[in-house]
Design a protein around this motif. Structure first.
Motif, PDB file in Angstrom:
ATOM      1  N   CYS A  90      55.724  66.489  34.625  1.00 13.79           N
ATOM      2  CA  CYS A  90      57.404  65.569  34.418  1.00 13.79           C
ATOM      3  C   CYS A  90      57.390  64.699  35.319  1.00 13.79           C
ATOM      4  CB  CYS A  90      58.606  67.232  34.642  1.00 13.79           C
ATOM      5  SG  CYS A  90      58.759  67.984  33.217  1.00 13.79           S
ATOM      6  N   VAL A  91      57.413  64.534  36.562  1.00 17.21           N
ATOM      7  CA  VAL A  91      56.921  63.841  38.252  1.00 17.21           C
ATOM      8  C   VAL A  91      55.936  62.380  37.734  1.00 17.21           C
ATOM      9  CG1 VAL A  91      56.220  63.182  40.139  1.00 17.21           C
ATOM     10  CG2 VAL A  91      58.125  64.609  39.454  1.00 17.21           C
ATOM     11  N   PHE A  92      54.943  62.924  36.688  1.00 17.42           N
ATOM     12  CA  PHE A  92      53.349  62.016  36.766  1.00 17.42           C
ATOM     13  C   PHE A  92      54.408  61.455  34.799  1.00 17.42           C
ATOM     14  CE2 PHE A  92      49.983  64.002  38.809  1.00 17.42           C
ATOM     15  CZ  PHE A  92      50.149  63.972  40.536  1.00 17.42           C
ATOM     16  N   ALA A  93      54.766  62.012  34.193  1.00 16.72           N
ATOM     17  CA  ALA A  93      55.121  61.884  33.157  1.00 16.72           C
ATOM     18  C   ALA A  93      56.234  60.889  33.036  1.00 16.72           C
ATOM     19  CB  ALA A  93      55.821  62.536  31.888  1.00 16.72           C
ATOM     20  N   ASP A  94      57.370  60.545  33.744  1.00 18.53           N
ATOM     21  CA  ASP A  94      58.236  59.986  33.664  1.00 18.53           C
ATOM     22  C   ASP A  94      57.967  58.597  35.008  1.00 18.53           C
ATOM     23  OD1 ASP A  94      60.369  61.097  32.601  1.00 18.53           O
ATOM     24  OD2 ASP A  94      60.637  62.640  33.810  1.00 18.53           O
ATOM     25  N   LEU A  95      56.489  58.802  35.847  1.00 15.25           N
ATOM     26  CA  LEU A  95      56.527  57.465  36.753  1.00 15.25           C
ATOM     27  C   LEU A  95      55.269  56.864  36.332  1.00 15.25           C
ATOM     28  CD1 LEU A  95      57.209  59.328  40.184  1.00 15.25           C
ATOM     29  CD2 LEU A  95      58.235  58.203  39.110  1.00 15.25           C
ATOM     30  N   ARG A  96      54.675  57.229  35.438  1.00 13.00           N
ATOM     31  CA  ARG A  96      53.442  56.489  34.946  1.00 13.00           C
ATOM     32  C   ARG A  96      54.062  54.859  34.311  1.00 13.00           C
ATOM     33  NH1 ARG A  96      55.489  59.370  30.418  1.00 13.00           N
ATOM     34  NH2 ARG A  96      55.979  58.390  28.138  1.00 13.00           N
TER      35      ARG A  96
ATOM     36  N   ASP B 115      52.491  72.312  26.398  1.00  7.77           N
ATOM     37  CA  ASP B 115      51.955  71.274  26.965  1.00  7.77           C
ATOM     38  C   ASP B 115      50.709  71.515  27.248  1.00  7.77           C
ATOM     39  OD1 ASP B 115      52.801  69.715  24.931  1.00  7.77           O
ATOM     40  OD2 ASP B 115      54.730  69.415  25.936  1.00  7.77           O
ATOM     41  N   LYS B 116      50.791  72.623  28.744  1.00  5.42           N
ATOM     42  CA  LYS B 116      49.581  72.661  29.829  1.00  5.42           C
ATOM     43  C   LYS B 116      48.858  73.290  29.710  1.00  5.42           C
ATOM     44  CE  LYS B 116      49.357  75.771  33.233  1.00  5.42           C
ATOM     45  NZ  LYS B 116      49.892  77.242  34.049  1.00  5.42           N
ATOM     46  N   GLN B 117      48.841  73.463  28.552  1.00  4.24           N
ATOM     47  CA  GLN B 117      47.071  73.703  27.683  1.00  4.24           C
ATOM     48  C   GLN B 117      46.468  72.551  27.201  1.00  4.24           C
ATOM     49  OE1 GLN B 117      46.051  76.951  28.203  1.00  4.24           O
ATOM     50  NE2 GLN B 117      47.899  77.725  29.352  1.00  4.24           N
ATOM     51  N   ARG B 118      47.167  71.561  27.125  1.00  6.33           N
ATOM     52  CA  ARG B 118      46.396  70.291  26.875  1.00  6.33           C
ATOM     53  C   ARG B 118      46.455  69.632  27.983  1.00  6.33           C
ATOM     54  NH1 ARG B 118      50.735  69.146  21.661  1.00  6.33           N
ATOM     55  NH2 ARG B 118      49.767  67.164  21.078  1.00  6.33           N
ATOM     56  N   MET B 119      46.626  70.007  28.481  1.00  5.45           N
ATOM     57  CA  MET B 119      46.539  68.938  29.997  1.00  5.45           C
ATOM     58  C   MET B 119      45.634  69.699  30.477  1.00  5.45           C
ATOM     59  SD  MET B 119      50.315  67.541  30.591  1.00  5.45           S
ATOM     60  CE  MET B 119      51.591  67.031  29.399  1.00  5.45           C
ATOM     61  N   PRO B 120      44.196  69.790  30.747  1.00  6.15           N
ATOM     62  CA  PRO B 120      42.630  70.009  31.166  1.00  6.15           C
ATOM     63  C   PRO B 120      42.963  69.605  33.033  1.00  6.15           C
ATOM     64  CG  PRO B 120      42.575  69.439  28.844  1.00  6.15           C
ATOM     65  CD  PRO B 120      43.456  69.568  29.310  1.00  6.15           C
ATOM     66  N   TYR B 121      42.644  68.103  32.596  1.00  2.00           N
ATOM     67  CA  TYR B 121      42.553  67.257  33.595  1.00  2.00           C
ATOM     68  C   TYR B 121      44.219  67.557  34.221  1.00  2.00           C
ATOM     69  CZ  TYR B 121      41.015  63.744  36.934  1.00  2.00           C
ATOM     70  OH  TYR B 121      40.598  62.854  37.554  1.00  2.00           O
ATOM     71  N   VAL B 122      45.172  67.467  34.552  1.00  2.00           N
ATOM     72  CA  VAL B 122      46.071  67.390  35.395  1.00  2.00           C
ATOM     73  C   VAL B 122      45.853  68.956  35.591  1.00  2.00           C
ATOM     74  CG1 VAL B 122      48.766  67.318  34.813  1.00  2.00           C
ATOM     75  CG2 VAL B 122      47.724  66.419  33.481  1.00  2.00           C
ATOM     76  N   GLU B 123      45.604  69.746  35.297  1.00  2.00           N
ATOM     77  CA  GLU B 123      46.041  71.327  35.655  1.00  2.00           C
ATOM     78  C   GLU B 123      44.736  71.235  36.608  1.00  2.00           C
ATOM     79  OE1 GLU B 123      46.813  75.673  35.221  1.00  2.00           O
ATOM     80  OE2 GLU B 123      48.058  73.218  34.414  1.00  2.00           O
TER      81      GLU B 123
ATOM     82  N   GLU C  11      46.045  61.525  30.346  1.00  2.00           N
ATOM     83  CA  GLU C  11      45.774  62.579  29.767  1.00  2.00           C
ATOM     84  C   GLU C  11      47.284  62.920  29.321  1.00  2.00           C
ATOM     85  OE1 GLU C  11      43.304  66.318  30.233  1.00  2.00           O
ATOM     86  OE2 GLU C  11      45.300  66.387  31.418  1.00  2.00           O
ATOM     87  N   ILE C  12      47.909  61.990  29.704  1.00  2.00           N
ATOM     88  CA  ILE C  12      49.581  63.117  29.579  1.00  2.00           C
ATOM     89  C   ILE C  12      50.197  61.725  28.293  1.00  2.00           C
ATOM     90  CG2 ILE C  12      51.738  62.468  31.334  1.00  2.00           C
ATOM     91  CD1 ILE C  12      51.024  62.674  33.347  1.00  2.00           C
ATOM     92  N   ASP C  13      49.886  60.267  28.534  1.00  2.00           N
ATOM     93  CA  ASP C  13      50.137  59.669  27.345  1.00  2.00           C
ATOM     94  C   ASP C  13      49.802  60.014  25.921  1.00  2.00           C
ATOM     95  OD1 ASP C  13      51.920  58.705  29.108  1.00  2.00           O
ATOM     96  OD2 ASP C  13      50.157  56.977  29.465  1.00  2.00           O
ATOM     97  N   SER C  14      48.483  60.403  25.964  1.00  2.00           N
ATOM     98  CA  SER C  14      48.108  61.520  25.205  1.00  2.00           C
ATOM     99  C   SER C  14      48.577  62.708  24.329  1.00  2.00           C
ATOM    100  CB  SER C  14      46.170  61.619  24.714  1.00  2.00           C
ATOM    101  OG  SER C  14      46.147  62.513  25.803  1.00  2.00           O
TER     102      SER C  14
END
Length: 478
Positions: free
Chosen positions: A472-478, A358-366, A343-346
């Motif tokens: 941020c953490v998930f995005a940078d560690l992906r 971007d928070k509204q576009r990441m329902p699963y992360v939320e 989801e983050i990559d998309s």
């Protein structure tokens, strides 16, 4: 000539003297025992509860996993029941219905803080978290919330600062070159620095040993403050004179932290221009000067130190523990981790840093974040409260000044509102179309006027920042 002899004083035998002292000590002990037992009597109409041990009450029952113990007791005595913490009569609220009734529908009544000896010793009932409900609480809450909005979420530049801190964090991880390490130190520093930007207007480097030491002491004191020794101290303040015990470690740590904070505050207040605040410390000093000479003002240099320390704790411990739990559960559930990364990559194309939009576009992360907060119980018992006046709840009478514990763990595992609450499932926060759905019985930081975050940090601000830090953490560690 008649001589008169004065009667000689017959020495009192040593055994009789010891007997007298012993009788006096026994009488004093009996008086104290009777006084303690009278304190432990439940007043008329008070909620029932587990039978207490004479003198010490139910203190030892809260030594390990108190939230679990309290939930089990609610199955026996009902959603609202009482405990005896060494003569301190306490009411425990369990389940969403009971917590909402008290903290939402009767928020004014349950908004006070208990006058516990530990709070009096540590902060003199000042600062933010343990301040009595009233003028002082309102003044400090208003200043804290406005500062976090003005110096934090109200500035677009603040998003960039969060992303920059996340990059410092990821760079620090890279220094371990793929070898195993405990991330607690780095996570704590990264999280604390976001709060530090608002409080001091500046971050601390990860190799600042003085700041590292202070953060370690903060974490240790959070644990010590809910230990059995702390409960014993509240019940029997006379143990202050006992030279050993965790309460002494707590007091030593607090004195060291306050000295450090005083130095830091003095340093960051250098060059201050009145009425042109650069950060929370400047804003507080402005209020302190404006209210100088005003009778009844709660602003003082001492309360500034207490408030800064409590803001650091509130802004660090909750988010740090959330991110640490998040890392653990991403490792335990690789399928969830993969879906989070996907989801983050998309959403974040070409390595772009996330923004609040971007928070509204990441329902699963939320959804994952909310399930972590629900399942892991970051603040399982919230902060202790007290009734500001006599209260009526479920037919029971709770006198003014009674200490109140809200078992948030029981709210998040309330089977009336959660299906299979013991299962970690982010999908419970998604609808059939995959959109994020807020759940009514989701109270990670309590509810009402004196809730944990509303007392110190604006809830909306933290509700926005935590997902961004996580992203941020998930995005940078992906």
């Amino acid at each position: 000539m008649i001589s008169i002899k004065s009667p000689s004083l017959t020495p009192v035998p040593c055994a009789q003297a010891l007997l007298g002292v012993g009788c006096l000590a026994f009488a004093l002990l009996a008086f104290m025992l009777v006084r303690q037992l009278v304190k432990q009597r439940r007043p008329p109409g008070f909620p029932p509860g587990p039978s207490p041990i004479p003198v010490i009450g139910n203190i030892f029952s809260l030594a390990t996993e108190p939230h679990v113990f309290l939930k089990k007791q609610s199955e026996v005595h009902g959603q609202i029941f009482s405990l005896d913490l060494g003569g301190i009569l306490t009411v425990v609220l369990n389940g969403y219905d009971c917590v909402r009734e008290c903290l939402y529908h009767q928020s004014e009544v349950f908004a006070d803080r208990p006058s516990l000896p530990l709070f009096k010793k540590m902060t003199k009932m000042g600062g933010l978290l343990n301040c009595k409900y009233g003028k002082g609480w309102n003044e400090h809450r208003k200043l804290a919330c406005s500062s976090f909005r003005y110096f934090g979420s109200g500035q677009k530049l603040f998003e960039k600062k969060i992303s920059e801190e996340c990059m410092f964090f990821v760079d620090a991880i890279d220094e371990h070159k793929g070898k195993p390490f405990n991330p607690k130190h780095l996570v704590t520093n990264a999280v604390s620095n976001i709060t530090n930007l608002i409080i001091f207007g500046q971050r601390f480097t990860y190799d600042d040993r003085n700041f590292q030491h202070m953060i370690e002491i903060f974490s240790e004191n959070v644990e010590l403050a809910v230990s059995g020794w702390a409960l014993l101290y509240n019940a029997f303040p006379c143990i202050e004179y006992v030279p050993f015990g965790k309460h002494q470690k707590l007091f030593r740590n607090a004195a060291e932290v306050y000295n450090f904070l005083q130095e830091v505050i003095n340093g960051f207040s250098q060059g201050r221009v009145p009425h042109v605040p650069r950060h929370y410390v400047d804003a507080y000093l402005d209020e302190l000067e404006q209210n100088a000479g005003h009778h009844g003002s709660s602003f003082s240099y001492e309360n500034l130190i207490y408030s800064v320390g409590e803001l650091i704790i509130a802004g660090t411990e909750t988010t740090t523990n959330t991110l640490r739990w998040a890392m653990l559960y991403m490792a335990l559930y690789p399928n969830i981790q993969e879906r989070v990364h996907k989801e983050i990559d998309s959403v974040l194309s070409n390595g772009r840093a996330p923004t609040l939009e971007d928070k509204q576009r990441m329902p699963y992360v939320e959804a994952v974040l909310h399930e972590i907060l629900r399942f892991c119980n970051i603040v399982p018992l919230g902060i202790f409260r007290a009734t500001s006046q006599d209260a009526k709840v479920n037919g029971y009478t709770i006198p003014k000044g009674t200490m109140v514990i809200t078992n948030l763990y029981s709210v998040h595992f309330d089977e009336k509102y959660w299906n299979d609450p013991g299962v970690f499932s982010p999908e419970r926060f998604l609808d059939s179309s995959g959109n994020f759905v807020r759940r009514e019985a989701f109270l990670p930081f309590s509810l009402g006027k004196a809730s944990f975050l509303k007392t110190s940090i604006n809830y909306d601000w933290l509700n926005q920042v935590i997902p961004q830090r996580l992203s941020c953490v998930f995005a940078d560690l992906r």
